[in-house]
Structures are given as structure tokens and as C-alpha cells.
Design an enzyme around this catalytic site. Sequence first.
Site, PDB file in Angstrom:
ATOM      1  CB  THR A  15      48.556 -40.801  19.626  1.00  0.00           C
ATOM      2  OG1 THR A  15      49.030 -42.062  20.133  1.00  0.00           O
ATOM      3  CG2 THR A  15      49.688 -39.773  19.685  1.00  0.00           C
ATOM      4  CB  ALA A  17      42.702 -39.067  22.198  1.00  0.00           C
ATOM      5  CB  SER A  18      38.834 -40.519  18.366  1.00  0.00           C
ATOM      6  OG  SER A  18      39.353 -41.629  17.653  1.00  0.00           O
ATOM      7  CB  SER A  19      37.468 -44.974  19.878  1.00  0.00           C
ATOM      8  OG  SER A  19      38.563 -45.558  19.187  1.00  0.00           O
ATOM      9  N   GLY A  20      38.165 -46.132  22.531  1.00  0.00           N
ATOM     10  CA  GLY A  20      38.873 -47.182  23.246  1.00  0.00           C
ATOM     11  C   GLY A  20      39.748 -46.706  24.392  1.00  0.00           C
ATOM     12  CB  ILE A  21      43.138 -47.839  25.413  1.00  0.00           C
ATOM     13  CG1 ILE A  21      42.806 -49.306  25.698  1.00  0.00           C
ATOM     14  CG2 ILE A  21      44.247 -47.354  26.341  1.00  0.00           C
ATOM     15  CD1 ILE A  21      43.932 -50.268  25.377  1.00  0.00           C
ATOM     16  N   GLY A  22      42.454 -44.913  24.377  1.00  0.00           N
ATOM     17  CA  GLY A  22      42.842 -43.512  24.306  1.00  0.00           C
ATOM     18  C   GLY A  22      41.791 -42.581  24.880  1.00  0.00           C
ATOM     19  CE1 TYR A 158      47.023 -54.141  18.049  1.00  0.00           C
ATOM     20  CE2 TYR A 158      47.554 -56.142  19.274  1.00  0.00           C
ATOM     21  CZ  TYR A 158      47.097 -54.842  19.246  1.00  0.00           C
ATOM     22  OH  TYR A 158      46.719 -54.228  20.419  1.00  0.00           O
TER      23      TYR A 158
END
Length: 328
Positions: A15, A17-22, A158
Site C-alpha cells: 500500500t 506504492a505510488s511514491s516514497g518508501i512504497g 502522525y
Amino acid sequence: MARSNKLHDAVVVITGASSGIGRATAHAFAREGAALVLASRREHALQETLQECERLGGRGIGVPTDVGDADQVARLCDSAVGRYGRVDVWVNNAAVTLFGRLEEAPRVAYEKVIQTNLLGCVNGAREAIRQFREQGHGRLINVSSMVAHAGQPFTSAYVASKWGIRGLSECLRMELADAPNIHVSTILPASIDTPLFQLGANYVGQPAKAMPPVYPPEKVAVAILSAAKYPVRELFVGNSGRMMAAIRTLVPPLGEKMMERKVYSDHFAEDLPIEPSPGNLFDSHGSGSVRGGWLEREHGGSSGGMSLVLGLAAVALPLALYAYHRRA
């Protein structure tokens, strides 16, 4: 993959998955030849990630998903099983953030962070564990944060969500004691170079930035990959997080004061004031990139920030050890 450490042809749900760590994690599993089921709210960026993964040797599908919606997460699991017949690894990674004092942040924005980060993880874990029990094996990897060990001001939504994810993982490990082939791992990244800071809701009046030392998202992806192969309880990514957690455990007041001062000095840019904004909480706009550009801003790397942390450690750790022995 019940007893295998190889990820070739493993079915992996990710999840956020479109940017960053994912996105970095999707790339890492693709290089292993995994079958990917990628989820995020941004369909266009999701398709870009899939194309990158295919070029790296992976294959898969994209399922637009808001993890805060339990029905959509159920559909995500159904899509994975419908396409590949099973789920071997489920990575709960989707996250948003909010900068602001508790009393100044809009309630609806605050609740959205909790809904996405914590309840999104709950929704994913529920679907994953049901499938894992049915097939007799599986590896659940929940991406929390170093702030699950050490809170900080201006990001309480957060922090609360990430603290909750760590607690949830601990509970699940005990609930799954009767299922030896189902494993739950918690990943605890430090400050990571992703677009999260630019995209977060902001009610501080100053642009947020990643606090040094900053680590590359690929480093987190490697940790997630390792947990998929060799399950662990908890895994820190970045020595700064490990060090801060140790200080907070041994001498809580000192740890809190250190974090407070670091946030005030390093977490917000001294740019022109900005207007309050909900960021990407309710609108999935923004960069689909892996990195946020913070490593480059830190003079080409995180060495300056690491020097600061090591300097603090040189003072703090002896005090922590002294306090620990006095208490003992």
C-alpha cells in the site's frame, strides 16, 4: 513461500506504492521477480510505478485504494487472490501526515491522519491475516516510524498513529502464536527522503522539512525486503532512530527535551510564512517520486545531520547510562 526465503514469484501487496518508501519497495521486490499488487489513491502514479517495476523484472497489477476505507481494502485483497490465488507478503505502508499544534489542527484533518495511517493498517492487517490463515502462511510487514519510540511536537496525529501501529503489531504477534508460519514485522524508519513533508497538511505557518540526518527510501526498502525473507519483530532503519529510542527508554525527560529542541531548530524552514493547508489528506495530488529532494538539500547527503546526532549522543548516552545505573 511458507518456508522459503526466496521472493521470486512471491505475491506481494504494497500500500502507498505510488511514491516514497512504497514506490522504492515496489522496485526492490520487482528486482527479486515478485508478483506485485500495488495500491494507492493515485492511479496515474500507480501505473507509472508498475511500468518501472516491469522494467526491473517484476510484474503485477495496480488497484486504486484508499486504505482508510475497509471495503476498498477488502477489494484489494480480493484482487490479489483473484489474480494470483494467494498473498505471500502484505506491506502496510500508506501514510499521510499533519504539522500543527493539537489545539490548532482541524479535527477532520487530525482524524484523517489516524484513519489513513492507523485504521488503514488495521484494515490491511485484517484482510491479510484472514487470507494468511486460510492458506496457512504469510508475512505481514507494518511500516511504523522511529516516532513510535520517541514522540515529537507538532506531529501528534502522525506520532499517535505510528505508535498505534507498533502496538497493533505487538498484539498481532501474540494473537498469531497459534500460527507459526504467519509472521508480523514492524519497520521503524528514521527521517526519510520522501515527498511526505511537502505533501503533509500544515497548520504551523512555516514549510516543513525533513529533519537531519535524512536517509534514502531505498534503505527502508532493503529493510522491508529483509523482513519478508527473514521475519523479525522490529527493525530500525537509521541509527538516529535507534539511538533516540535508547535515550527515551533510559532517560525519558532527556529524550523528550532533545527531540523538542531538534524539532524547533530543524523541522521547519525559515521561508516566507505559508497559509494553512490540508495538503494531500483529502486530495491525492502531488509528486509520485521516490525521493523528496531532502538529501540534496543537506549538502549532498546526511553526514552533517549525522554529525549533529553523534554529537548529541556523545553527551546524552553517558548521562543515560549514569541515570540507568543510579536507578538500578
